[in-house]
Design a protein around this motif. Structure first.
Motif, PDB file in Angstrom:
ATOM      1  N   THR A  71       5.550 -13.516  -2.937  1.00  0.00           N
ATOM      2  CA  THR A  71       6.421 -12.367  -2.096  1.00  0.00           C
ATOM      3  C   THR A  71       7.087 -12.896  -1.036  1.00  0.00           C
ATOM      4  OG1 THR A  71       4.926 -10.774  -3.490  1.00  0.00           O
ATOM      5  CG2 THR A  71       6.388  -9.822  -1.701  1.00  0.00           C
ATOM      6  N   LEU A 105      16.133 -15.433  -6.776  1.00  0.00           N
ATOM      7  CA  LEU A 105      14.938 -15.241  -7.734  1.00  0.00           C
ATOM      8  C   LEU A 105      14.722 -16.052  -8.790  1.00  0.00           C
ATOM      9  CD1 LEU A 105      15.091 -11.421  -8.196  1.00  0.00           C
ATOM     10  CD2 LEU A 105      13.819 -12.505  -6.603  1.00  0.00           C
ATOM     11  N   LEU A 159       8.140  -9.581  -9.022  1.00  0.00           N
ATOM     12  CA  LEU A 159       9.448  -9.268  -9.245  1.00  0.00           C
ATOM     13  C   LEU A 159      10.002  -8.214  -8.355  1.00  0.00           C
ATOM     14  CD1 LEU A 159      10.856 -11.733 -12.145  1.00  0.00           C
ATOM     15  CD2 LEU A 159      11.493 -11.591  -9.679  1.00  0.00           C
ATOM     16  N   PRO A 160       9.499  -7.120  -9.235  1.00  0.00           N
ATOM     17  CA  PRO A 160      10.074  -5.770  -8.703  1.00  0.00           C
ATOM     18  C   PRO A 160      10.003  -5.516  -7.256  1.00  0.00           C
ATOM     19  CG  PRO A 160       8.620  -5.233 -10.637  1.00  0.00           C
ATOM     20  CD  PRO A 160       8.531  -6.675 -10.343  1.00  0.00           C
ATOM     21  N   ALA A 163      12.462  -7.803  -5.432  1.00  0.00           N
ATOM     22  CA  ALA A 163      13.837  -7.138  -5.531  1.00  0.00           C
ATOM     23  C   ALA A 163      13.948  -5.899  -4.815  1.00  0.00           C
ATOM     24  CB  ALA A 163      14.201  -6.841  -7.237  1.00  0.00           C
ATOM     25  N   SER A 179       2.028  -6.439  -2.241  1.00  0.00           N
ATOM     26  CA  SER A 179       1.635  -7.373  -3.184  1.00  0.00           C
ATOM     27  C   SER A 179       0.187  -7.795  -3.056  1.00  0.00           C
ATOM     28  CB  SER A 179       2.515  -8.484  -3.011  1.00  0.00           C
ATOM     29  OG  SER A 179       4.048  -8.485  -3.657  1.00  0.00           O
ATOM     30  N   ILE A 233       8.636  -5.384 -17.017  1.00  0.00           N
ATOM     31  CA  ILE A 233       8.717  -5.575 -15.724  1.00  0.00           C
ATOM     32  C   ILE A 233      10.100  -6.036 -15.647  1.00  0.00           C
ATOM     33  CG2 ILE A 233       7.888  -6.866 -13.713  1.00  0.00           C
ATOM     34  CD1 ILE A 233       5.120  -6.377 -14.630  1.00  0.00           C
ATOM     35  N   LEU A 234      10.484  -7.367 -16.353  1.00  0.00           N
ATOM     36  CA  LEU A 234      11.640  -8.016 -16.412  1.00  0.00           C
ATOM     37  C   LEU A 234      13.048  -6.922 -16.508  1.00  0.00           C
ATOM     38  CD1 LEU A 234      10.698 -11.288 -18.592  1.00  0.00           C
ATOM     39  CD2 LEU A 234      11.225 -11.056 -16.011  1.00  0.00           C
ATOM     40  N   THR A 237      13.156  -4.888 -13.318  1.00  0.00           N
ATOM     41  CA  THR A 237      13.684  -5.820 -12.236  1.00  0.00           C
ATOM     42  C   THR A 237      15.071  -6.051 -12.172  1.00  0.00           C
ATOM     43  OG1 THR A 237      11.478  -7.080 -12.022  1.00  0.00           O
ATOM     44  CG2 THR A 237      13.501  -8.225 -10.976  1.00  0.00           C
ATOM     45  N   LEU A 240      16.731  -3.091 -11.104  1.00  0.00           N
ATOM     46  CA  LEU A 240      16.761  -3.143  -9.530  1.00  0.00           C
ATOM     47  C   LEU A 240      17.854  -3.828  -9.106  1.00  0.00           C
ATOM     48  CD1 LEU A 240      12.976  -3.290  -8.652  1.00  0.00           C
ATOM     49  CD2 LEU A 240      14.508  -1.259  -8.293  1.00  0.00           C
ATOM     50  N   ILE A 241      18.137  -5.267  -9.533  1.00  0.00           N
ATOM     51  CA  ILE A 241      19.014  -5.980  -9.132  1.00  0.00           C
ATOM     52  C   ILE A 241      20.500  -5.544  -9.117  1.00  0.00           C
ATOM     53  CG2 ILE A 241      20.079  -8.163  -9.729  1.00  0.00           C
ATOM     54  CD1 ILE A 241      17.483  -9.317 -10.356  1.00  0.00           C
TER      55      ILE A 241
END
Length: 252
Positions: A71, A105, A159-160, A163, A179, A233-234, A237, A240-241
């Motif tokens: 992070t 990322l 990742l979230p 992001a 994190s 999660i991917l 993310t 979010l992006i």
């Protein structure tokens, strides 16, 4: 996208944050040996071999060091565009904020894999220096795959956080704290279903790491649920992006 990735790697040579990451990623192995040394004889592991050393290193990395380091570096890479006052110039090329963040990322994802390999090498060196035995081709292969795998899974887990916090200047430092708590809290989750749903522990399940010794539980996590957790999660993310970005509001 390839141009963004290449440029980011060129920039990395000027940033001290990678050195911080390398120092931090050396600690899990050192901490594993140090803990064994200072523990009272009754609590020491009698056969502290390379398998145990690698397992301790993986556990320490996934629950404490990797979430913070990934992070920190990932947030730093994005935050430099705010800090160096270059974000508004990049947008005139034009490159969208979403594409810029995605490129950074991806770079951080590659770095996380390299850190997994680096941690593997450091653990070997620490083991040889301290005279630990029990190294063989099977231990080498399994440990390499697990350490590389957990670096990828742990990166996906945070990742979230990266992001989300990258949308505002200097917010990534708050993400580092989150994190740390995110990784540390995983040590207290005992329920098998929750362990499969909790991202940090999902990664350990995916690499077939036996968490029972470290969590005092009788069951391993569910592999299918753990894989679905990583996939979710991917996807999250990605959303979010792609969220609308107001450059002016976030930049100032």
């Amino acid at each position: 996208m390839i141009c963004i990735i290449r440029t980011e790697f060129m920039k990395l040579r000027r940033f001290y944050v990678l050195l911080i990451g390398m120092i931090g990623m050396a600690f899990p192995a050192i901490l594993s040996v140090f803990t064994q040394t200072v523990t009272i004889p009754e609590a020491q592991i009698q056969d502290f071999n390379f398998t145990v050393l690698f397992n301790h290193t993986i556990w320490n990395s996934a629950t404490t060091f990797m979430p913070v380091i990934f992070t920190l570096i990932g947030g730093f890479l994005i935050n430099r565009e705010y800090k160096d006052d270059t974000l508004k110039n990049i947008f005139t090329i034009p490159i969208s904020f979403h594409k810029l963040v995605l490129g950074k990322l991806i770079v951080m994802g590659i770095i996380s894999i390299l850190f997994g390999f680096y941690s593997f090498i450091v653990t070997l060196i620490v083991g040889f220096i301290t005279g630990i035995n029990g190294l063989n081709p099977t231990v080498l292969r399994n440990s390499f795959l697990q350490m590389t795998g957990i670096s990828i899974c742990t990166y996906i887990s945070v990742l979230p956080i990266i992001a989300f916090t990258c949308r505002k200047r200097d917010a990534f430092m708050g993400g580092v704290v989150v994190s740390f708590l995110f990784g540390y809290s995983s040590m207290f989750i005992k329920d098998v279903t929750l362990r499969s749903l909790y991202p940090i522990l999902s990664g350990l399940t995916i690499i077939r790491f036996d968490t029972r010794t470290y969590m005092n539980t009788a069951e391993s996590g569910n592999l299918s649920i753990s894989v679905l957790t990583m996939a979710a999660i991917l996807l999250f993310t990605g959303k979010l992006i792609l969220m609308p970005y107001s450059g002016k509001a976030s930049y100032t």
